[in-house]
Write a protein that holds these residues in place. Structure first.
Motif, PDB file in Angstrom:
ATOM      1  N   PHE A 176      31.158 -18.606  17.542  1.00 22.18           N
ATOM      2  CA  PHE A 176      30.936 -20.042  17.379  1.00 22.18           C
ATOM      3  C   PHE A 176      31.091 -20.408  15.905  1.00 22.18           C
ATOM      4  CE2 PHE A 176      26.707 -18.025  17.295  1.00 22.18           C
ATOM      5  CZ  PHE A 176      26.165 -18.521  16.118  1.00 22.18           C
ATOM      6  N   PRO A 177      31.451 -21.657  15.603  1.00 18.13           N
ATOM      7  CA  PRO A 177      31.623 -22.071  14.206  1.00 18.13           C
ATOM      8  C   PRO A 177      30.331 -21.914  13.410  1.00 18.13           C
ATOM      9  CG  PRO A 177      32.589 -23.684  15.689  1.00 18.13           C
ATOM     10  CD  PRO A 177      31.813 -22.738  16.544  1.00 18.13           C
ATOM     11  N   SER A 178      30.450 -21.455  12.166  1.00 19.29           N
ATOM     12  CA  SER A 178      29.273 -21.242  11.308  1.00 19.29           C
ATOM     13  C   SER A 178      28.821 -22.567  10.675  1.00 19.29           C
ATOM     14  CB  SER A 178      29.586 -20.205  10.229  1.00 19.29           C
ATOM     15  OG  SER A 178      29.817 -18.942  10.785  1.00 19.29           O
ATOM     16  N   VAL A 179      28.399 -23.473  11.527  1.00 19.28           N
ATOM     17  CA  VAL A 179      27.955 -24.798  11.097  1.00 19.28           C
ATOM     18  C   VAL A 179      26.607 -25.081  11.747  1.00 19.28           C
ATOM     19  CG1 VAL A 179      28.509 -27.252  10.982  1.00 19.28           C
ATOM     20  CG2 VAL A 179      30.344 -25.574  11.007  1.00 19.28           C
ATOM     21  N   ILE A 180      25.656 -25.610  10.957  1.00 17.40           N
ATOM     22  CA  ILE A 180      24.374 -26.030  11.519  1.00 17.40           C
ATOM     23  C   ILE A 180      24.070 -27.447  11.060  1.00 17.40           C
ATOM     24  CG2 ILE A 180      23.451 -23.678  11.686  1.00 17.40           C
ATOM     25  CD1 ILE A 180      21.836 -24.193   9.160  1.00 17.40           C
ATOM     26  N   LEU A 181      23.221 -28.118  11.810  1.00 17.42           N
ATOM     27  CA  LEU A 181      22.802 -29.487  11.508  1.00 17.42           C
ATOM     28  C   LEU A 181      21.320 -29.591  11.820  1.00 17.42           C
ATOM     29  CD1 LEU A 181      23.340 -32.544  10.945  1.00 17.42           C
ATOM     30  CD2 LEU A 181      23.937 -32.762  13.369  1.00 17.42           C
ATOM     31  N   GLN A 182      20.500 -29.830  10.795  1.00 15.48           N
ATOM     32  CA  GLN A 182      19.055 -29.916  11.036  1.00 15.48           C
ATOM     33  C   GLN A 182      18.727 -31.209  11.759  1.00 15.48           C
ATOM     34  OE1 GLN A 182      16.602 -28.839   7.742  1.00 15.48           O
ATOM     35  NE2 GLN A 182      14.700 -29.079   8.871  1.00 15.48           N
ATOM     36  N   LEU A 183      17.848 -31.116  12.759  1.00 10.66           N
ATOM     37  CA  LEU A 183      17.484 -32.237  13.612  1.00 10.66           C
ATOM     38  C   LEU A 183      16.005 -32.531  13.493  1.00 10.66           C
ATOM     39  CD1 LEU A 183      19.339 -31.041  16.842  1.00 10.66           C
ATOM     40  CD2 LEU A 183      20.214 -32.672  15.159  1.00 10.66           C
TER      41      LEU A 183
END
Length: 358
Positions: A31-38
């Motif tokens: 999976f793409p190494s991208v995160i988004l804090q929610l």
């Protein structure tokens, strides 16, 4: 609560472009190494790849520091500030930890067949680090600890220990030397020097092995020119289709070999872009690696490729150096291993070899 009786070994390559996960009895995934804090909210259906993470305070024994993250394609789709850290500071960072925990939760969902909603499990993490940063491997080992991760309806109480930190490239070499069960099958790689080129979407990592031994001083890392191609693609997408593509969308499209237009859902093939980028990267590798670093290839006997961008440069490099470049298709035990999974797959094979020897 369901307690898993035996430790689970997970090989996780949390790289610049993608995170790759390999284990026994698990279909490998990326999976793409991208995160988004929610904002913290109860997980419900339809939220995709989203995790809640808490850490165990070793002094008080209490769970604390609860945070929520969308990961991979889910993070790319949702509005908000995406986090993709490609700098040296990512090594052992919270960003990298979240990728590793997300990979762990997703792997456990596939590996554990139970109707329970809470699980206690011991995990052995086998992780990767660019060879140029191998002196920072202690930061990766410091990620060991106890975590509570909620993914979908399940909660995992994870006691994780970093048992191995491999330099990137070591796994690719092992994939060529060892078969699926960890048996040594390729005598050629036991002799002479093997150059490994790990072609990522952000950097190109190189290292040399003398037989099976890593030559630490040979580890180098180059910033590739892919960002310039992304800019050209973004301009083309706007002019041709009136679509505003991010670098992440360009990267995903190149990896897939096509782009899906948002408004019409039409697939646009990217063969010409991939061929052009492959030639650009091959020129860079030939000049800065083969000629400058490896003394016009005098320092190595053979070269193998790994990483998500390897498939783009493989045809051009093989045409230029047919007697030096060794492609995965040349051996039955490597032919079906995707270039992106070369390192992680090799690390699993090394683990199996060690277990067989004990």
């Amino acid at each position: 609560m369901y307690t898993v009786k035996y430790p689970i070994d997970l090989v996780i390559d949390a790289g610049n472009g993608t995170t790759c996960v390999v284990a026994e009895y698990l279909k490998p995934f990326i999976f793409p190494s991208v995160i988004l804090q929610l904002e913290d909210s109860p997980l419900r259906g339809g939220q995709g790849f989203t995790i809640h993470v808490e850490r165990n305070n070793t002094q008080t024994g209490k769970w604390q520091d609860r945070k929520s993250f969308a990961v991979g394609d889910t993070a790319n789709i949702l509005p908000g500030l995406k986090i993709r850290n490609t700098s040296k500071e990512r090594i052992g960072s919270e960003y990298q930890l979240m990728l590793i925990l997300a990979a762990t939760a997703r792997a456990l969902e596939e590996l554990i067949d139970s109707e329970a909603d809470e699980f206690k499990v011991k995990i052995n993490w086998l992780l990767n680090i660019p060879p140029i940063y191998y002196g920072m491997n202690q930061r990766m080992k410091d990620l060991s600890g106890s975590y509570r991760v909620q993914y979908g309806p399940r909660v995992y109480l994870i006691d994780a220990e970093v048992t191995q930190v491999f330099p990137e490239g070591a796994g690719a070499g092992a994939t060529y030397m060892l078969d699926e069960g960890g048996a040594f099958v390729n005598e050629e790689f036991a002799q002479g020097r093997t150059g490994v080129i790990d072609v990522g979407y952000r950097t190109i990592d190189t290292v040399i092995f003398d037989g099976p031994e890593l030559l630490a001083p040979s580890a180098k890392s180059l910033t590739n020119s892919i960002s310039q191609v992304y800019q050209l693609m973004q301009r083309w997408a706007m002019e041709e289709f009136e679509e505003d593509w991010t670098e992440e969308q360009c990267e995903t499209a190149l990896r897939n070999g096509y782009a899906t237009l948002r408004h019409t859902k039409k697939r646009v093939p990217l063969d010409e872009w991939i061929e052009d980028l492959g030639e650009r990267l091959a020129d860079l590798i030939e000049r800065d690696v083969f000629q400058k670093q490896w003394s016009d290839l005098g320092d190595v006997d053979r070269v193998i490729l790994a990483g998500g961008g390897a498939y783009m440069v493989a045809p051009s490099l093989k045409d230029r150096y047919p007697d030096v470049i060794v492609l995965r298709e040349e051996f039955p035990h490597t032919a079906t291993v995707p270039y992106e999974l070369m390192n992680a797959t090799g690390h699993l094979r090394l683990l199996l070899a060690e277990q067989t020897a004990q």
